[in-house]
Write an enzyme that holds these catalytic residues in place. Structure first.
Site, PDB file in Angstrom:
ATOM      1  CB  ALA A  77      -0.949   0.002   1.196  1.00 38.35           C
ATOM      2  CD  GLN A 185      -5.429  -1.132   8.930  1.00 36.01           C
ATOM      3  OE1 GLN A 185      -6.086  -2.077   9.350  1.00 36.01           O
ATOM      4  NE2 GLN A 185      -4.146  -0.996   9.184  1.00 36.01           N
ATOM      5  CB  ALA A 206      -1.285  -9.255   0.194  1.00 36.84           C
ATOM      6  CG  HIS A 207       1.303  -6.751   5.153  1.00 37.24           C
ATOM      7  ND1 HIS A 207       1.396  -6.392   6.483  1.00 37.24           N
ATOM      8  CD2 HIS A 207       1.506  -5.623   4.449  1.00 37.24           C
ATOM      9  CE1 HIS A 207       1.656  -5.095   6.561  1.00 37.24           C
ATOM     10  NE2 HIS A 207       1.729  -4.605   5.340  1.00 37.24           N
ATOM     11  CB  THR A 245      10.684  -9.692 -12.836  1.00 32.43           C
ATOM     12  OG1 THR A 245      11.717  -9.490 -13.797  1.00 32.43           O
ATOM     13  CG2 THR A 245      10.202 -11.132 -12.897  1.00 32.43           C
ATOM     14  CB  CYS A 330       4.533   3.794  11.112  1.00 27.66           C
ATOM     15  SG  CYS A 330       3.444   2.687  10.254  1.00 27.66           S
TER      16      CYS A 330
HETATM   17  C1  PLP Z   1      -0.439  -0.692   6.575  1.00 31.88           C
HETATM   18  C2  PLP Z   1      -0.933   0.538   5.911  1.00 31.88           C
HETATM   19  C3  PLP Z   1      -0.241   1.129   4.837  1.00 31.88           C
HETATM   20  C4  PLP Z   1       1.073   0.589   4.350  1.00 31.88           C
HETATM   21  O1  PLP Z   1       0.891  -0.639   3.719  1.00 31.88           O
HETATM   22  P1  PLP Z   1       2.167  -1.531   3.302  1.00 31.88           P
HETATM   23  O2  PLP Z   1       1.581  -2.576   2.433  1.00 31.88           O
HETATM   24  O3  PLP Z   1       2.708  -2.063   4.592  1.00 31.88           O
HETATM   25  O4  PLP Z   1       3.122  -0.647   2.593  1.00 31.88           O
HETATM   26  C5  PLP Z   1      -0.789   2.235   4.248  1.00 31.88           C
HETATM   27  N1  PLP Z   1      -1.938   2.755   4.669  1.00 31.88           N
HETATM   28  C6  PLP Z   1      -2.628   2.230   5.705  1.00 31.88           C
HETATM   29  C7  PLP Z   1      -3.910   2.845   6.128  1.00 31.88           C
HETATM   30  C8  PLP Z   1      -2.147   1.108   6.368  1.00 31.88           C
HETATM   31  O5  PLP Z   1      -2.823   0.598   7.386  1.00 31.88           O
END
Ligand code: PLP
Length: 391
Positions: A77, A185, A206-207, A245, A330
């Protein structure tokens, strides 16, 4: 009673475990007996990889009710937010250089906007109400002739508050401004219907939804005037929007995670709502405790609470073995009170005492009961200590 040696993870808003079925799907694209080839290769093995990627794109597209060709794969994201914000600002810079976002956005959104300010763009930073919700009239008042892009997140990562992206998008449409939504989220957790929503750009990852880290996507609506300029240049993959890639195993993992999420989104929501309600019922009578956000209008996987006269770092220690967040993952290293909670008008002290509990598929009612007990006991203990410290 409480087994303090056993860690209890209540930080699913920061990341989630990868579903075993997702791991299996990914492994089949990495090993010698699988389809490990470069999807850019034109031989038979390469074409197999392309098929796997197309299948995964179909799974994610189905979850979001869009078509495969609207999705660009990214590393997550953060990258999707950067591509959307920098890319759209540059694509439309001849038409105007005014952009709008909120102070309560994730750093992956606020930092690209700050960077654009340094590069000569003008950014209006909107405030929310005391719950974190954007008042549509605030946005209407900020709209100008030269406004090109509005970026407002779907679910806030600290408070869980859900913004009304339908109304916000409609207003952006009336003003011919592009609308970007950070849905990191909410993807896979709340129903999202991109065929019906007036959203131009949407970032997903995805995570946060039982897929692997390191893969995300940017949705770019298939409508006239919706486009972004690329940030990367290279092999020309993905219509040159994001070359490199394609990480087939990551993409297949995201697809599988999206497929699982789609099949159980309502069950997941029911489970999370029961857990969140149980947690709040168990701590709401603690003197001085308040919710950051608004339970009635929140994603139920997140419960963020502050408490008077308690210092957050001490509380976090008292809560061990719970894995929870203070502020956002963060920011918690910086020890600064959360800028999101400060933007809601919370005092430094109240913001500093904030704990974000976030629940997931593996969370049980027993986990929540331990969390309740630790939270109550922790506050009791710190309050007993406080007078001696002051004396
Ligand atoms: C976790 C998060 C991100 C960052 O996502 P990543 O895939 O870890 O780079 C960005 N925006 C929000 C609202 C998030 O919760």
């Amino acid at each position: 009673m409480t087994d303090r040696s056993q860690m209890i993870y209540l930080d699913y808003a920061a990341s989630t475990p990868v579903d075993p079925w997702v791991v299996e799907a990914m492994t089949a694209l990495m090993t010698a007996d699988g389809n490990y080839s470069n999807p850019s290769s034109t031989h038979a093995a390469g074409r197999r990889s392309v098929e796997y990627i197309a299948h995964a794109a179909g799974q994610l597209a189905s979850l979001l009710n869009t078509t495969e060709d609207t999705l660009v794969w990214t590393s997550g994201a953060t990258e999707s937010d950067n591509l959307a914000i920098l890319g759209a600002a540059y694509y439309r810079r001849e038409r105007g250089q005014h952009l709008i976002t909120m102070r309560t956005e994730h750093k992956a959104v606020t930092d690209p906007f700050s960077e654009l300010e340094k590069r000569g763009f003008e950014v209006t930073w909107l405030d929310s109400d005391a719950n974190g919700l954007l008042d549509i009239e605030t946005l209407r008042a900020a709209m100008r002739e030269d406004t090109q892009l509005v970026s407002i997140m779907h679910v806030n990562n600290e408070t869980g508050i859900i913004q009304d992206i339908q109304s916000i998008g409609a207003l952006c449409g009336e003003n011919d401004a592009l609308f970007h939504v950070d849905a990191a989220q909410s993807c896979g957790k709340l129903p999202i219907d991109l065929a019906a929503l007036p959203v131009d750009l949407m970032s997903v990852t995805a995570h946060k939804t039982y897929g692997p880290k390191g893969i995300g996507a940017l949705y770019i609506a298939d409508r006239k005037g919706v486009h972004v300029e690329p940030l990367l240049f290279g092999g020309g993959q993905q219509r040159k929007l994001r070359p490199g890639t394609l990480p087939a195993q990551q993409i297949v993992g995201f697809g599988a995670a999206a497929d699982i999420a789609q099949s159980r989104i309502n069950d997941d929501l029911g489970h999370l709502t029961a857990l969140r309600d149980r947690m709040w019922a168990g701590i709401r009578d603690v003197p001085g405790v308040t919710v950051n956000g608004d339970i009635a209008n929140s994603f139920p996987g997140i419960l963020n609470v502050s408490v008077e006269d308690i210092e957050g770092e001490s509380l976090l220690l008292a809560l061990e073995p719970l894995c929870v967040a203070t502020g956002s993952a963060c920011n918690s290293k910086s020890q600064e009170p959360s800028y999101v909670l400060r933007a809601l008008g919370r005092s430094d002290a109240l913001a500093q005492s904030a704990i974000r509990f976030s629940f997931g598929r593996p969370t049980t009612a027993a986990d929540v009961d331990v969390a309740i007990e630790l939270y109550r006991n922790g506050i009791d203990k710190l309050r007993c200590l406080a007078p001696t410290r002051a004396a």
